[in-house]
Design a protein around this motif. Structure first.
Motif, short mmCIF file in Angstrom:
data_model
loop_
_atom_site.label_atom_id
_atom_site.label_comp_id
_atom_site.label_asym_id
_atom_site.label_seq_id
_atom_site.Cartn_x
_atom_site.Cartn_y
_atom_site.Cartn_z
N GLU A 171 3.42 6.83 -2.52
CA GLU A 171 2.37 7.77 -2.15
C GLU A 171 1.00 7.08 -2.17
OE1 GLU A 171 4.34 11.91 -3.82
OE2 GLU A 171 3.25 10.60 -5.20
N SER A 172 0.78 6.23 -3.16
CA SER A 172 -0.48 5.48 -3.23
C SER A 172 -0.64 4.60 -2.01
CB SER A 172 -0.51 4.63 -4.50
OG SER A 172 -0.47 5.45 -5.65
N ALA A 173 0.44 3.98 -1.56
CA ALA A 173 0.38 3.12 -0.38
C ALA A 173 -0.01 3.92 0.86
CB ALA A 173 1.72 2.42 -0.17
N VAL A 174 0.52 5.13 1.01
CA VAL A 174 0.17 5.98 2.16
C VAL A 174 -1.32 6.31 2.13
CG1 VAL A 174 0.51 8.28 3.16
CG2 VAL A 174 2.49 6.94 2.42
N ILE A 175 -1.82 6.66 0.95
CA ILE A 175 -3.25 6.98 0.81
C ILE A 175 -4.10 5.75 1.10
CG2 ILE A 175 -5.05 7.68 -0.82
CD1 ILE A 175 -2.83 9.40 -2.20
N PHE A 176 -3.72 4.60 0.55
CA PHE A 176 -4.48 3.37 0.78
C PHE A 176 -4.48 2.97 2.25
CE2 PHE A 176 -4.13 1.57 -3.80
CZ PHE A 176 -5.30 2.21 -4.15
N GLU A 177 -3.37 3.11 2.93
CA GLU A 177 -3.31 2.77 4.36
C GLU A 177 -4.33 3.59 5.14
OE1 GLU A 177 0.70 3.13 5.85
OE2 GLU A 177 1.45 1.69 4.37
N ARG A 178 -4.36 4.88 4.88
CA ARG A 178 -5.30 5.76 5.60
C ARG A 178 -6.74 5.46 5.20
NH1 ARG A 178 -7.15 7.68 9.88
NH2 ARG A 178 -7.75 9.86 9.90
N ALA A 179 -6.96 5.22 3.92
CA ALA A 179 -8.31 4.92 3.44
C ALA A 179 -8.85 3.65 4.12
CB ALA A 179 -8.31 4.78 1.93
N LEU A 180 -7.99 2.65 4.25
CA LEU A 180 -8.41 1.41 4.94
C LEU A 180 -8.77 1.69 6.40
CD1 LEU A 180 -6.01 -1.44 3.73
CD2 LEU A 180 -8.49 -1.29 3.43
N GLU A 181 -7.96 2.50 7.07
CA GLU A 181 -8.24 2.85 8.47
C GLU A 181 -9.62 3.50 8.61
OE1 GLU A 181 -5.12 5.48 9.66
OE2 GLU A 181 -3.60 3.90 9.68
N LEU A 182 -10.02 4.25 7.59
CA LEU A 182 -11.28 4.98 7.63
C LEU A 182 -12.45 4.17 7.08
CD1 LEU A 182 -9.89 8.44 6.49
CD2 LEU A 182 -10.77 7.87 8.77
N GLY A 183 -12.17 2.93 6.65
CA GLY A 183 -13.24 2.05 6.21
C GLY A 183 -13.59 2.10 4.73
N PHE A 184 -12.78 2.75 3.93
CA PHE A 184 -13.04 2.80 2.49
C PHE A 184 -12.62 1.50 1.82
CE2 PHE A 184 -12.45 7.37 3.36
CZ PHE A 184 -13.56 7.90 2.72
N GLY A 185 -13.31 1.14 0.75
CA GLY A 185 -12.83 0.12 -0.16
C GLY A 185 -11.76 0.76 -1.05
N LEU A 186 -10.96 -0.06 -1.69
CA LEU A 186 -9.84 0.47 -2.48
C LEU A 186 -9.99 0.11 -3.96
CD1 LEU A 186 -6.90 -0.52 -0.13
CD2 LEU A 186 -8.33 1.54 -0.05
#
Length: 94
Positions: free
Chosen positions: A36-51
């Motif tokens: 689940e964390s990987a799914v959230i991180f993938e989308r966050a990266l697409e939107l330009g967020f740092g992780l």
């Protein structure tokens, strides 16, 4: 499903409104799983967020493995680390 709400509605709105710079996921048994964390991180990266990630706070959650896939700026609350976890952290750009 809550993950869908996070990745389809919450993260895009937060990005659009510029309410955050980073996305911090609590990867832990009883919170978000590694998958689940990987799914959230993938989308966050697409939107330009740092992780950023909270991992292994309550036990060995496996969250350190996310460092192998994602450019995570920092991890925190990592109270339960194996020697392999420590090596992974040391070799990551985190």
């Amino acid at each position: 499903h809550y993950i869908n709400l996070v990745v389809e509605e919450m993260l895009p709105l937060i990005a659009q409104e510029r309410l955050a710079v980073d996305c911090d996921v609590f990867c832990e048994n009883g919170a978000f799983s590694v998958a689940e964390s990987a799914v959230i991180f993938e989308r966050a990266l697409e939107l330009g967020f740092g992780l950023r990630a909270h991992v292994n706070q309550l036990g060995p959650s496996g969250g350190v493995s996310l460092l192998n896939t994602f450019p995570i700026k920092s991890i925190s609350h990592a109270d339960y680390l194996s020697l392999d976890d420590i090596k992974a952290i040391a070799s990551a750009n985190t």
